[in-house]
Write an enzyme that holds these catalytic residues in place. Structure first.
Site, PDB file in Angstrom:
ATOM      1  N   SER A 125      31.567  34.108  34.415  1.00 35.57           N
ATOM      2  CA  SER A 125      31.440  32.999  35.360  1.00 35.57           C
ATOM      3  C   SER A 125      30.731  33.388  36.646  1.00 35.57           C
ATOM      4  O   SER A 125      30.127  32.530  37.294  1.00 35.57           O
ATOM      5  CB  SER A 125      32.827  32.444  35.704  1.00 35.57           C
ATOM      6  OG  SER A 125      33.466  31.941  34.564  1.00 35.57           O
ATOM      7  N   HIS A 186      38.076  32.359  43.240  1.00 36.09           N
ATOM      8  CA  HIS A 186      37.666  32.778  41.901  1.00 36.09           C
ATOM      9  C   HIS A 186      36.151  32.636  41.769  1.00 36.09           C
ATOM     10  O   HIS A 186      35.492  32.001  42.595  1.00 36.09           O
ATOM     11  CB  HIS A 186      38.391  31.940  40.851  1.00 36.09           C
ATOM     12  CG  HIS A 186      38.638  32.654  39.566  1.00 36.09           C
ATOM     13  ND1 HIS A 186      38.206  32.166  38.360  1.00 36.09           N
ATOM     14  CD2 HIS A 186      39.279  33.823  39.294  1.00 36.09           C
ATOM     15  CE1 HIS A 186      38.574  32.997  37.388  1.00 36.09           C
ATOM     16  NE2 HIS A 186      39.226  34.009  37.935  1.00 36.09           N
ATOM     17  N   THR A 188      33.697  31.029  40.111  1.00 37.40           N
ATOM     18  CA  THR A 188      32.852  29.829  40.180  1.00 37.40           C
ATOM     19  C   THR A 188      32.812  29.213  41.571  1.00 37.40           C
ATOM     20  O   THR A 188      31.730  29.022  42.130  1.00 37.40           O
ATOM     21  CB  THR A 188      33.300  28.808  39.120  1.00 37.40           C
ATOM     22  OG1 THR A 188      33.203  29.410  37.823  1.00 37.40           O
ATOM     23  CG2 THR A 188      32.432  27.561  39.159  1.00 37.40           C
ATOM     24  N   PHE A 300      47.036  24.731  46.945  1.00 38.54           N
ATOM     25  CA  PHE A 300      48.213  24.092  46.375  1.00 38.54           C
ATOM     26  C   PHE A 300      49.111  25.017  45.559  1.00 38.54           C
ATOM     27  O   PHE A 300      50.232  24.642  45.231  1.00 38.54           O
ATOM     28  CB  PHE A 300      47.762  22.909  45.517  1.00 38.54           C
ATOM     29  CG  PHE A 300      46.934  21.914  46.283  1.00 38.54           C
ATOM     30  CD1 PHE A 300      47.528  21.045  47.187  1.00 38.54           C
ATOM     31  CD2 PHE A 300      45.556  21.881  46.132  1.00 38.54           C
ATOM     32  CE1 PHE A 300      46.765  20.140  47.916  1.00 38.54           C
ATOM     33  CE2 PHE A 300      44.783  20.979  46.856  1.00 38.54           C
ATOM     34  CZ  PHE A 300      45.394  20.109  47.755  1.00 38.54           C
ATOM     35  N   GLU A 341      35.006  22.128  40.074  1.00 39.44           N
ATOM     36  CA  GLU A 341      35.196  22.952  38.880  1.00 39.44           C
ATOM     37  C   GLU A 341      36.492  22.614  38.165  1.00 39.44           C
ATOM     38  O   GLU A 341      37.563  22.561  38.780  1.00 39.44           O
ATOM     39  CB  GLU A 341      35.228  24.437  39.243  1.00 39.44           C
ATOM     40  CG  GLU A 341      35.380  25.328  38.001  1.00 39.44           C
ATOM     41  CD  GLU A 341      35.930  26.724  38.289  1.00 39.44           C
ATOM     42  OE1 GLU A 341      35.707  27.606  37.444  1.00 39.44           O
ATOM     43  OE2 GLU A 341      36.582  26.921  39.336  1.00 39.44           O
ATOM     44  N   HIS A 350      41.017  31.559  26.913  1.00 42.76           N
ATOM     45  CA  HIS A 350      41.321  32.993  26.875  1.00 42.76           C
ATOM     46  C   HIS A 350      42.706  33.250  26.283  1.00 42.76           C
ATOM     47  O   HIS A 350      42.924  34.269  25.618  1.00 42.76           O
ATOM     48  CB  HIS A 350      41.254  33.588  28.283  1.00 42.76           C
ATOM     49  CG  HIS A 350      39.867  33.866  28.768  1.00 42.76           C
ATOM     50  ND1 HIS A 350      38.951  34.593  28.043  1.00 42.76           N
ATOM     51  CD2 HIS A 350      39.227  33.521  29.929  1.00 42.76           C
ATOM     52  CE1 HIS A 350      37.813  34.688  28.717  1.00 42.76           C
ATOM     53  NE2 HIS A 350      37.956  34.040  29.862  1.00 42.76           N
ATOM     54  N   ASP A 387      29.537  26.883  32.670  1.00 45.57           N
ATOM     55  CA  ASP A 387      28.930  28.164  33.014  1.00 45.57           C
ATOM     56  C   ASP A 387      28.682  29.015  31.772  1.00 45.57           C
ATOM     57  O   ASP A 387      27.715  29.760  31.696  1.00 45.57           O
ATOM     58  CB  ASP A 387      29.796  28.922  34.023  1.00 45.57           C
ATOM     59  CG  ASP A 387      31.278  28.905  33.670  1.00 45.57           C
ATOM     60  OD1 ASP A 387      31.660  28.301  32.642  1.00 45.57           O
ATOM     61  OD2 ASP A 387      32.074  29.497  34.425  1.00 45.57           O
ATOM     62  N   HIS A 388      29.541  28.862  30.772  1.00 42.43           N
ATOM     63  CA  HIS A 388      29.425  29.612  29.523  1.00 42.43           C
ATOM     64  C   HIS A 388      30.299  28.934  28.492  1.00 42.43           C
ATOM     65  O   HIS A 388      31.024  27.986  28.789  1.00 42.43           O
ATOM     66  CB  HIS A 388      29.864  31.070  29.712  1.00 42.43           C
ATOM     67  CG  HIS A 388      31.249  31.191  30.284  1.00 42.43           C
ATOM     68  ND1 HIS A 388      32.386  30.932  29.554  1.00 42.43           N
ATOM     69  CD2 HIS A 388      31.676  31.497  31.535  1.00 42.43           C
ATOM     70  CE1 HIS A 388      33.440  31.077  30.315  1.00 42.43           C
ATOM     71  NE2 HIS A 388      33.051  31.420  31.531  1.00 42.43           N
TER      72      HIS A 388
END
Length: 526
Positions: A125, A186, A188, A300, A341, A350, A387-388
């Site tokens: 990413s 993160h 992205t 959050f 995102e 994953h 992204d992938h």
């Protein structure tokens, strides 16, 4: 080279002509005639590929001007994920499912993007998002720096920093926002504002002492200090910084028991001090009550936000956050740049949990639909992409309307088909990963099905594979499922959307957004 220069010159003429059309919003006025991008960014072969793509398209099309740009990124949302989510969404609505469409599948323009990093056939990413927002491909594991910087080498990232579309939007006087269901530090979301030779350096405790001594700063601090960084970068003290920041990752901004920072600094307080009148919120109620005319920081959860299927009422949905961002951005007459995102699609894959991945994709689609309904397609370019991909597949010959998360029941049959080993199998599965787990049925743990990756198949005859806790089988046992290397889809609507067609290098998306919104000066001859 002469052909390249001719094409770039043609693009310059076309952009200049488009800026004067009466049916376009007033063009952004950029200070000075010098290129705002550093020479190494503009002279990159990757950057030139993007310019040449635009020039070729503009030879036959007129480029309308977009006042606003929204980039939606479904992290890990490969084509098989879109297909399966479309079917699940339809089945939840009482349809067979296959005939259904997600919101962005109705967009008028579609293309494909090649996702590889400069050093990796299958991407991550960091490098992919960096390509989308800078126009330059780079290595796996880094963002905001060009491909000459090896991952983890602090010194190598100096003087090769890349300027992003968000930063260009700030320079142009537009409002900006970033929204994610992942940690806001993160890869992205961070690629829109930070420069990092290692995507894992999210807080100071993650940055090795040698890298800190060499001057590398963690990503959370870069976000909080991003306004000052942009003011310095562009020599413009009037830049007011990112207006809306919504997502997870609160622990990266806090010290002590509540956080992960080792420097003892509370970066939420630092952000509030640097944004007079700014508001910090940490739950859905606070987001709903926050004023719309003030900078907004919403963190959050301590880490990533919950999967949509597990989301508590205290957390806003991706749709909630998207609309909250638009509430605060749309008042700027110069327009805005917003990145949204759906970050947890990737994490669910994953884990081998198709249910969570598909439900987060549906929630992502709902956020896109909310933006479509809220905006005007005459002045807002919306791009939806991934992204992938992931090694997620739809297989067998299931009958029409068969539950997409269920066992494979063939056409004309009522019972699941059996594989050569005499056991049933599901329609969706993974090429690698942790393999079968059924977290919703404790009896399966007694059978040895929960826990470590399995090298053999499990008997699913008595297992409800449609439940949210079920994790699909995997062919190759690994500690986690991996990304896939195939192209991803790009969907576009609004001014400049016609530039999304064919198979593109992923970094071309930057050029489509930047050229359509007038974020960079016209390409100059070399």
């Amino acid at each position: 080279m002469q052909q390249t220069l001719t094409a770039i010159a043609a693009l310059s003429i076309t952009l200049a002509a488009c800026a004067g059309t009466s049916n376009s919003p007033t063009p952004v006025k950029l200070a000075g005639n010098a290129d705002v991008l550093p020479a190494y960014q503009r002279n990159s072969d990757w950057y030139r590929i993007g310019e040449e793509h635009l020039a070729a398209r503009q030879a036959r099309d007129t480029l309308p001007r977009a006042k606003n740009v929204i980039l939606f990124v479904g992290d890990g949302m490969g084509i098989s994920t879109v297909t399966a989510a479309r079917i699940l969404d339809g089945q939840r609505k009482g349809m067979s499912g296959e005939e259904n469409s997600l919101s962005f599948e109705k967009f008028p323009f579609t293309g494909l993007a090649k996702t590889y990093n400069t050093d990796s056939q299958t991407a991550d990413s960091a490098g992919t998002m960096s390509a989308m927002v800078t126009g330059v491909k780079t290595r796996i594991g880094v963002f905001g720096v060009d491909e000459t910087a090896p991952r983890g080498d602090c010194a190598s990232g100096k003087d090769v920093e890349l300027i992003t579309a968000l930063e260009l939007a700030e320079r142009a006087g537009k409002s900006t926002g970033i929204v994610s269901t992942a940690r806001i530090t993160h890869a992205t979301p961070a690629a829109t504002y930070a420069k990092a030779v290692d995507r894992d350096w999210e807080n100071d405790s993650d940055v090795p002492p040698a890298a800190q001594d060499a001057g590398c700063t963690d990503i959370a601090r870069q976000l909080v200090d991003s306004t000052a960084a942009m003011q310095t970068r562009f020599g413009n003290p009037r830049i007011d910084g990112i207006d809306v920041i919504l997502g997870g990752g609160r622990a990266n901004f806090l010290p002590g028991d509540a956080g992960r920072r080792g420097d003892g600094e509370n970066l939420v307080e630092r952000w509030l001090a640097g944004n007079p009148g700014g508001v910090f919120v940490d739950d859905r109620e606070g987001l709903g009550n926050a004023p719309v005319n003030a900078p907004l920081l919403g963190l959050f959860t301590d880490s990533h936000m919950s999967y949509e299927q597990d989301r508590p009422d205290s957390e806003p949905s991706l749709r909630d956050m998207t609309l909250a961002a638009l509430d605060r951005l749309e008042g700027n007459r110069e327009g805005y740049f917003l990145m949204v995102e759906g970050g947890r699609i990737d994490h669910a894959h994953h884990a081998g949990n198709a249910s969570a991945a598909l439900r987060d994709t549906i929630a992502f689609s709902e956020a896109v639909q909310a933006a479509v309904e809220r905006t005007d397609s005459e002045d807002t370019l919306i791009i939806v992409t991934a992204d992938h991909s992931h090694v997620f597949t739809i297989a067998g010959y299931p009958r029409r309307g068969n539950p997409i998360l269920g066992k494979m029941v063939p056409v004309g049959e009522t019972e699941p088909a059996l594989a050569a080993d005499g056991m049933p199998y599901t329609t969706v599965s993974y090429a690698n990963g942790r393999g079968f787990r059924d977290l919703g049925d404790e009896t399966n743990a007694d059978r040895g099905y929960a826990g470590a990756p399995l090298s053999g198949r499990a008997d699913l005859s008595e297992v409800d594979t449609t439940q949210t806790g079920y994790h699909q089988e995997a062919l190759v046992p690994l500690s986690a499922e991996t990304h896939g290397g195939e192209d991803v889809a790009v969907y576009a609507s609004g001014p400049g959307a016609q530039l999304v067609s064919g198979t593109l290098e992923q970094n071309v998306l930057f050029h489509i957004m930047a050229a359509s919104a007038g974020l960079i000066p016209a390409a100059s001859s070399r």
